[in-house]
Scaffold this motif. Structure first.
Motif, short mmCIF file in Angstrom:
data_model
loop_
_atom_site.label_atom_id
_atom_site.label_comp_id
_atom_site.label_asym_id
_atom_site.label_seq_id
_atom_site.Cartn_x
_atom_site.Cartn_y
_atom_site.Cartn_z
N TYR A 212 66.26 35.84 28.32
CA TYR A 212 66.42 34.57 29.01
C TYR A 212 66.22 33.34 28.13
N VAL A 213 65.76 33.50 26.90
CA VAL A 213 65.51 32.33 26.06
C VAL A 213 66.79 31.91 25.34
N ASP A 214 66.82 30.65 24.92
CA ASP A 214 68.00 30.14 24.23
C ASP A 214 68.16 30.74 22.85
N ASP A 215 67.05 30.99 22.17
CA ASP A 215 67.08 31.48 20.79
C ASP A 215 66.11 32.65 20.65
N PRO A 216 66.60 33.88 20.79
CA PRO A 216 65.71 35.04 20.70
C PRO A 216 64.96 35.13 19.37
N ALA A 217 65.60 34.77 18.28
CA ALA A 217 64.94 34.84 16.98
C ALA A 217 63.75 33.90 16.91
N GLU A 218 63.92 32.69 17.45
CA GLU A 218 62.81 31.75 17.47
C GLU A 218 61.69 32.25 18.38
N GLY A 219 62.07 32.85 19.51
CA GLY A 219 61.07 33.40 20.41
C GLY A 219 60.22 34.45 19.74
N ILE A 220 60.86 35.35 18.99
CA ILE A 220 60.11 36.39 18.30
C ILE A 220 59.26 35.80 17.18
N ARG A 221 59.79 34.82 16.46
CA ARG A 221 59.00 34.18 15.40
C ARG A 221 57.73 33.55 15.97
N ASN A 222 57.85 32.91 17.12
CA ASN A 222 56.68 32.31 17.74
C ASN A 222 55.68 33.37 18.18
N ALA A 223 56.18 34.45 18.76
CA ALA A 223 55.29 35.52 19.20
C ALA A 223 54.53 36.10 18.01
N VAL A 224 55.22 36.28 16.90
CA VAL A 224 54.59 36.83 15.70
C VAL A 224 53.59 35.83 15.12
N ALA A 225 53.91 34.55 15.18
CA ALA A 225 53.01 33.53 14.65
C ALA A 225 51.71 33.44 15.45
N ALA A 226 51.71 33.97 16.64
CA ALA A 226 50.49 33.98 17.45
C ALA A 226 49.54 35.11 17.06
N LEU A 227 50.03 36.06 16.25
CA LEU A 227 49.21 37.20 15.84
C LEU A 227 48.24 36.82 14.74
N ARG A 228 47.12 37.50 14.71
CA ARG A 228 46.21 37.43 13.59
C ARG A 228 46.82 38.15 12.40
N SER A 229 46.13 38.14 11.26
CA SER A 229 46.69 38.74 10.05
C SER A 229 46.97 40.23 10.22
N GLU A 230 46.26 40.87 11.13
CA GLU A 230 46.53 42.26 11.48
C GLU A 230 46.70 42.32 12.99
N GLY A 231 47.86 42.74 13.43
CA GLY A 231 48.10 42.76 14.87
C GLY A 231 49.36 43.53 15.21
N VAL A 232 49.62 43.62 16.52
CA VAL A 232 50.79 44.37 17.00
C VAL A 232 51.57 43.53 18.00
N LEU A 233 52.87 43.72 17.99
CA LEU A 233 53.78 43.08 18.93
C LEU A 233 54.43 44.15 19.78
N SER A 234 54.37 43.98 21.09
CA SER A 234 55.05 44.86 22.03
C SER A 234 56.24 44.11 22.60
N LEU A 235 57.44 44.56 22.24
CA LEU A 235 58.67 43.88 22.63
C LEU A 235 59.48 44.78 23.57
N LEU A 236 59.79 44.26 24.74
CA LEU A 236 60.57 45.00 25.73
C LEU A 236 61.72 44.13 26.19
N ALA A 237 62.94 44.67 26.12
CA ALA A 237 64.11 43.88 26.49
C ALA A 237 65.19 44.79 27.07
N ALA A 238 66.13 44.17 27.77
CA ALA A 238 67.21 44.92 28.40
C ALA A 238 68.12 45.55 27.35
N GLY A 239 68.50 46.80 27.60
CA GLY A 239 69.36 47.53 26.68
C GLY A 239 70.83 47.43 27.08
N LEU A 240 71.68 47.25 26.10
CA LEU A 240 73.12 47.13 26.35
C LEU A 240 73.70 48.42 26.93
N GLY A 241 73.39 49.54 26.30
CA GLY A 241 74.01 50.80 26.70
C GLY A 241 73.71 51.20 28.13
#
Length: 275
Positions: free
Chosen positions: A134-163
């Motif tokens: 739903y965001v205008d720029d998925p790459a920017e959205g992911i960059r922001n999510a990653v920037a919220a992490l500490r130096s050691e952390g994990v990102l859980s990404l869930l999105a709709a699949g094309l297939g």
């Protein structure tokens, strides 16, 4: 989907790994079982590595707390960022009913303006579920999510699949729409499609790696669940448990990523010196 309520645990200590064993938990549903398993394993590893019993978790687009409240019941501190005041009100009520209000904080905002409402580098884990569509720029959205992490952390990404969308339209007899989705840059089957954007596993992994994380795992979610008639699952003895096991077995196999309704990617901060 509602959160089942059990007696509240201590605010100071995480609950044992009960999400794996309690069938009434949201993670045991067909729509979230695989994600819960992967996410809890990742958080357990972070707890061990950090030497702390609880983590700071950011749930972007977390809505009414389908993930946030159960995570808080495990003892983690969860901040939910969501643009909907109604969802945040429901989150507050749900957290209070679950006895974890002191560990759940809701703030109004979105992933593009994330640092207007939360701090950079302040979280051990970030959830980004159902946001990139739903965001205008998925790459920017992911960059922001990653920037919220500490130096050691994990990102859980869930999105709709094309297939999964292509297969669903074809099985419903909408062959033209299935072909449209297959060839559309955003994976949309037509103007009436309620989902603005869908992804392949390769696209999501590329976004995660482009933001500087290593891809720890890729899973297909709802590979079969959306195709099996609900009456069969509800009436056939043992069908639900068998289907859950089938979903878990297929989730990691790349051959099934291309037909999953959703895709889950676990991103992890790179070890210093790692390529």
């Amino acid at each position: 989907m509602s959160d089942p309520m059990r007696p509240p645990v201590s605010a100071d200590r995480p609950q044992p790994a009960s999400l794996r064993s309690d069938p009434s938990r949201p993670r045991a549903s067909l729509r979230t079982a695989v994600v819960w398993e992967v996410l809890q394993d990742a958080l357990d590893r972070r707890v061990k590595a950090a030497g702390r019993e609880s983590l700071d978790v950011l749930d972007t687009g977390g809505g009414s707390g389908n993930f946030a409240v159960p995570l808080a019941r495990l003892g983690h501190r969860v901040t939910v960022v969501d643009p909907s005041p109604n969802a945040l009100f429901a989150l507050e009520r749900r957290a209070a009913e679950a006895g974890v209000a002191e560990r759940v904080r809701g703030v109004q905002g979105d992933v593009h303006g994330l640092f207007d409402v939360v701090e950079r580098g302040g979280y051990d884990a970030v959830l980004c579920h159902g946001v990139l569509e739903y965001v205008d720029d998925p790459a920017e959205g992911i960059r922001n999510a990653v920037a919220a992490l500490r130096s050691e952390g994990v990102l859980s990404l869930l999105a709709a699949g094309l297939g999964g969308a292509v297969l669903a339209r074809a099985l419903a007899g909408h062959f033209t729409e299935a072909r449209q989705a297959l060839g559309d840059p955003d994976g949309r089957w037509g103007t009436g499609d309620p989902v603005p954007r869908r992804f392949t596993a390769e696209q999501l992994a590329g976004l995660v790696e482009g933001a500087g994380l290593a891809v720890g795992a890729v899973h297909g979610v709802r590979v079969f669940a959306d195709l099996v008639p609900g009456v069969l699952v509800d009436t056939e003895p043992g069908a639900l448990d068998a289907l859950l096991k089938l979903e878990a077995a297929a989730a990691e196999l790349p051959a099934f990523h291309s037909v999953a309704t959703q895709l889950h990617v676990l991103g992890e901060t790179r070890v210093p010196g790692e390529a």
